[in-house]
Design a protein around this motif. Structure first.
Motif, mmCIF file in Angstrom:
data_model
loop_
_atom_site.group_PDB
_atom_site.id
_atom_site.type_symbol
_atom_site.label_atom_id
_atom_site.label_comp_id
_atom_site.label_asym_id
_atom_site.label_seq_id
_atom_site.Cartn_x
_atom_site.Cartn_y
_atom_site.Cartn_z
ATOM 1 N N TRP A 532 6.117 -5.555 2.180
ATOM 2 C CA TRP A 532 6.323 -4.115 2.113
ATOM 3 C C TRP A 532 7.264 -3.288 2.003
ATOM 4 O O TRP A 532 7.381 -2.377 1.387
ATOM 5 C CB TRP A 532 5.434 -3.557 3.469
ATOM 6 C CG TRP A 532 5.456 -2.114 3.667
ATOM 7 C CD1 TRP A 532 6.256 -1.378 4.716
ATOM 8 C CD2 TRP A 532 4.747 -1.246 2.947
ATOM 9 N NE1 TRP A 532 6.098 -0.091 4.488
ATOM 10 C CE2 TRP A 532 5.227 0.175 3.496
ATOM 11 C CE3 TRP A 532 3.564 -0.954 2.018
ATOM 12 C CZ2 TRP A 532 4.604 1.355 3.011
ATOM 13 C CZ3 TRP A 532 3.227 0.160 1.628
ATOM 14 C CH2 TRP A 532 3.716 1.277 2.222
ATOM 15 N N LYS A 533 8.371 -3.705 2.678
ATOM 16 C CA LYS A 533 9.621 -3.176 2.552
ATOM 17 C C LYS A 533 10.416 -3.165 1.374
ATOM 18 O O LYS A 533 10.941 -2.314 0.401
ATOM 19 C CB LYS A 533 10.533 -3.760 3.804
ATOM 20 C CG LYS A 533 10.367 -3.040 5.083
ATOM 21 C CD LYS A 533 11.309 -3.319 6.067
ATOM 22 C CE LYS A 533 11.111 -2.797 7.545
ATOM 23 N NZ LYS A 533 11.938 -3.396 8.515
ATOM 24 N N THR A 534 10.591 -4.365 0.765
ATOM 25 C CA THR A 534 11.201 -4.710 -0.601
ATOM 26 C C THR A 534 10.334 -4.647 -2.006
ATOM 27 O O THR A 534 11.050 -4.773 -2.773
ATOM 28 C CB THR A 534 11.862 -5.848 -0.274
ATOM 29 O OG1 THR A 534 10.942 -7.045 -0.444
ATOM 30 C CG2 THR A 534 12.921 -6.211 0.435
ATOM 31 N N THR A 535 9.138 -4.622 -1.624
ATOM 32 C CA THR A 535 8.098 -4.685 -2.799
ATOM 33 C C THR A 535 8.161 -6.038 -3.521
ATOM 34 O O THR A 535 7.690 -6.171 -4.630
ATOM 35 C CB THR A 535 8.186 -3.457 -3.597
ATOM 36 O OG1 THR A 535 9.299 -3.472 -4.528
ATOM 37 C CG2 THR A 535 8.131 -1.921 -3.036
ATOM 38 N N LYS A 536 8.675 -7.135 -3.032
ATOM 39 C CA LYS A 536 8.974 -8.298 -3.798
ATOM 40 C C LYS A 536 7.800 -9.355 -3.394
ATOM 41 O O LYS A 536 7.185 -9.015 -2.498
ATOM 42 C CB LYS A 536 10.348 -9.024 -2.940
ATOM 43 C CG LYS A 536 10.607 -10.458 -3.674
ATOM 44 C CD LYS A 536 11.626 -11.032 -2.738
ATOM 45 C CE LYS A 536 11.991 -12.319 -3.165
ATOM 46 N NZ LYS A 536 12.881 -13.169 -2.422
ATOM 47 N N LEU A 537 7.378 -9.811 -4.614
ATOM 48 C CA LEU A 537 6.226 -10.496 -4.797
ATOM 49 C C LEU A 537 6.470 -11.964 -3.805
ATOM 50 O O LEU A 537 7.305 -12.780 -4.539
ATOM 51 C CB LEU A 537 5.749 -10.874 -5.921
ATOM 52 C CG LEU A 537 4.413 -11.775 -6.064
ATOM 53 C CD1 LEU A 537 3.268 -11.370 -5.260
ATOM 54 C CD2 LEU A 537 4.095 -12.016 -7.524
#
Length: 574
Positions: A532-537
């Motif tokens: 959620w914080k970094t939007t990294k998959l």
């Protein structure tokens, strides 16, 4: 000195006949009025008139007649001429006249008077001018002057013998019928006039007529919308006993699962699911799954096989009950707050209210349109009301007690795909095929917020975050967009989740209970998990052979995720 001189002149002013004198006291003359003194020639003698100091004054009559006579005067102190007495009324332009008081606007820049122009003639001259560079001179009256005068390329007009483009092309049929010239507009019968030897449409033979009658009869029969009778409702209980030794039904929350399911306790920290721990099968093509409210110890699923099934999430994880009552695929399901009842929406145009415990169909609703989504109002005092997004662009609100439509929200321009309650259930958000997002106050049929950008795509699946601050919208351009769910409903451009393929599928999105992760299925059958914080998959799991249409994170568990797909399977991951 000049002012006194002017006042003296005014005091001895006389009209053109030198008969009457009007005496004015020079000391009492208003200097502002004298500033506007203008000499006027009237006949042979020079005279002066005091003009009104308004910004614009129509002074035509005053110039012609010497002075204007106020029609409201009861007494005239001099002998006016006939022209002055009967001059038309006039006065200053009203400085307080607003735009609304002015002439009505019929175009962007103001009011244009209608001009009587023959549309055919105008189009004919416009096309001729744009093609050949010449046209008839509009200032010359052709009825008075037989010879045509042209504007533009006069040499070109002489070379073409004054032929006009549109007339040559369109007047042929008029020529054929009337025998007149092609540019003879009086003989023009229109572009669809018949030729002289043209007959009326050919009539079919007897055999052809029979065949035509059969085809039209079939079409009428097919097109006739029969009032489809609702499918017969029945239910199948798959467990031996619906009640335990204490008389509690399967809706009762189990106490032996190791966590307290009665309260909405949120896990402190959530973790990524690694492997599949259970598989529920029994459907052909699962469309949607839903966890039991608050506890989440039961799972409700709807499918393209027209059935709705209820499953256990804990213990033996059996299929408890099957609800059969729709004649076409079930599109959406929704529990009420307690989970004692749920609503199902199907392509057979019916919405049905079911008792979760007994499997009985309590009531059915229809407005002859396909319901795409359905939601109960989450407020405790409004549990008798539910809203459904329909295929005819409307959101319809029903009352369960009366079975009647009590409100219609009709502002969308396409079928309504998703309804989500926000802001402590005072408002709800809807998305539609018209690629817009609208926010509504409950029971007010006008959207107070309308979000539509040229770059936006349709967003058929929307989920509210556990803290109630964010809306996750599955966008058809393979992104998950995050909108603020409080006050302004603005797009959060820093939180856009990419990396999955969902174009064409309404894959449901969900959040982990501690707001650490976002999960979604995709068209390839994969389960995608983002931070959620970094939007990294972070993680991608091959979950289903076909489309993974829904992903749910269990509200009480640290890492349990439920997925369902079009391969007919529902899977539990941990």
């Amino acid at each position: 000195h000049n002012i006194k001189m002017a006042a003296t002149l005014v005091s001895y002013w006389c009209d053109s006949d030198n008969e009457t004198k009007s005496h004015v006291n020079p000391e009492k003359v208003d200097p502002d009025a004298l500033a506007h003194l203008q000499p006027l020639k009237s006949g042979k003698t020079m005279s002066l008139t005091v003009l009104n100091s308004a910004p614009e004054v129509a002074v035509k009559e005053a110039v012609e007649t010497g002075v204007h006579l106020d029609p409201s005067l009861k007494e005239v102190t001099y002998n006016p001429t006939y022209e002055t007495m009967f001059a038309p009324e006039f006065g200053p332009v009203n400085p307080y006249k607003s735009q609304q008081m002015a002439a009505p606007r019929n175009m962007l820049s103001g009011y244009a008077e209608p001009a009587h122009v023959n549309n055919f003639m105008f189009e004919q001259q416009r096309r001729t001018f744009s093609t050949f560079g010449y046209a008839l001179d509009p200032s010359v009256d052709t009825s008075q002057n037989s010879s045509n005068s042209y504007i533009g390329a006069v040499d070109e007009a002489e070379k073409n013998k004054g032929n006009f483009l549109l007339a040559q092309r369109r007047l042929t049929r008029g020529k054929e019928v009337q025998g007149g010239e092609a540019n003879d507009i009086d003989n023009y019968l229109g572009p669809w006039a018949k030729y002289v030897d043209e007959k009326d449409g050919a009539k079919p033979s007897e055999e052809e007529q029979k065949e035509l009658d059969e085809i039209t009869a079939k079409r009428q029969k097919k097109g006739r919308n029969k009032e489809e009778a609702p499918a017969e409702e029945k239910t199948i209980l798959h467990v031996k006993d619906a009640y335990d030794y204490q008389g509690r039904s399967y809706l009762h929350v189990p106490q032996d699962v190791g966590i307290n399911l009665r309260t909405a306790d949120i896990p402190d920290k959530c973790y990524l699911p690694k492997k599949q721990i259970h598989l529920w099968s029994g459907h052909t093509k699962v469309g949607c799954v839903l966890l039991f409210p608050v506890s989440g110890h039961l799972l409700l699923s709807c499918s393209m096989d027209c059935k709705v099934k209820l499953w256990e999430v804990y213990n033996e994880r059996r299929c408890i009950r099957t609800f059969i009552g729709h004649s076409k695929a079930v599109r959406d399901i929704c529990f009420n707050n307690t989970g004692s009842q749920y609503m199902s929406a199907a392509y057979d145009r019916y919405l049905k209210l079911w008792d979760t415990e007994t499997g009985q169909c309590i009531s059915r609703f229809t407005n002859r349109k396909v319901p795409y989504c359905v939601k109960f109002n989450p407020d405790e005092d409004k549990q008798n009301l539910f809203v459904a997004g329909m295929s005819d662009k409307k959101i319809v609100q029903w009352d369960v007690r009366t079975g009647e439509v009590v409100q219609e929200y009709d502002r969308h321009l396409g079928a309504v795909n998703a309804i989500t309650f926000v802001d402590e259930n005072r408002r709800f958000v809807s998305t539609s095929d018209d690629k817009s997002l609208r926010v509504w106050e409950w029971d007010i049929p006008v959207d107070f917020k309308y979000i539509a950008e040229p770059s936006m795509h349709s967003m058929p699946a929307v989920t509210l975050s556990p803290n109630g601050k964010w809306l996750a919208c599955q966008s058809m351009d393979n992104q998950i967009l995050i909108f603020g769910a409080q006050n302004r409903f603005r797009l959060n451009k820093k939180k856009i989740f990419k990396g999955h393929m969902v174009a064409g599928y309404a894959c449901q999105v969900d959040f982990s209970p501690d707001m650490s992760y976002v999960v979604s299925g995709d068209a390839d059958g994969k389960l995608n998990i983002w931070d959620w914080k970094t939007t990294k998959l972070y993680h991608r799991i091959k979950a289903h052979d076909k489309v993974c249409i829904s992903a749910l994170w269990h509200p009480h568990e640290t890492s349990k995720v439920i997925t369902c797909g079009w391969d007919g399977q529902i899977k539990l991951w941990d």
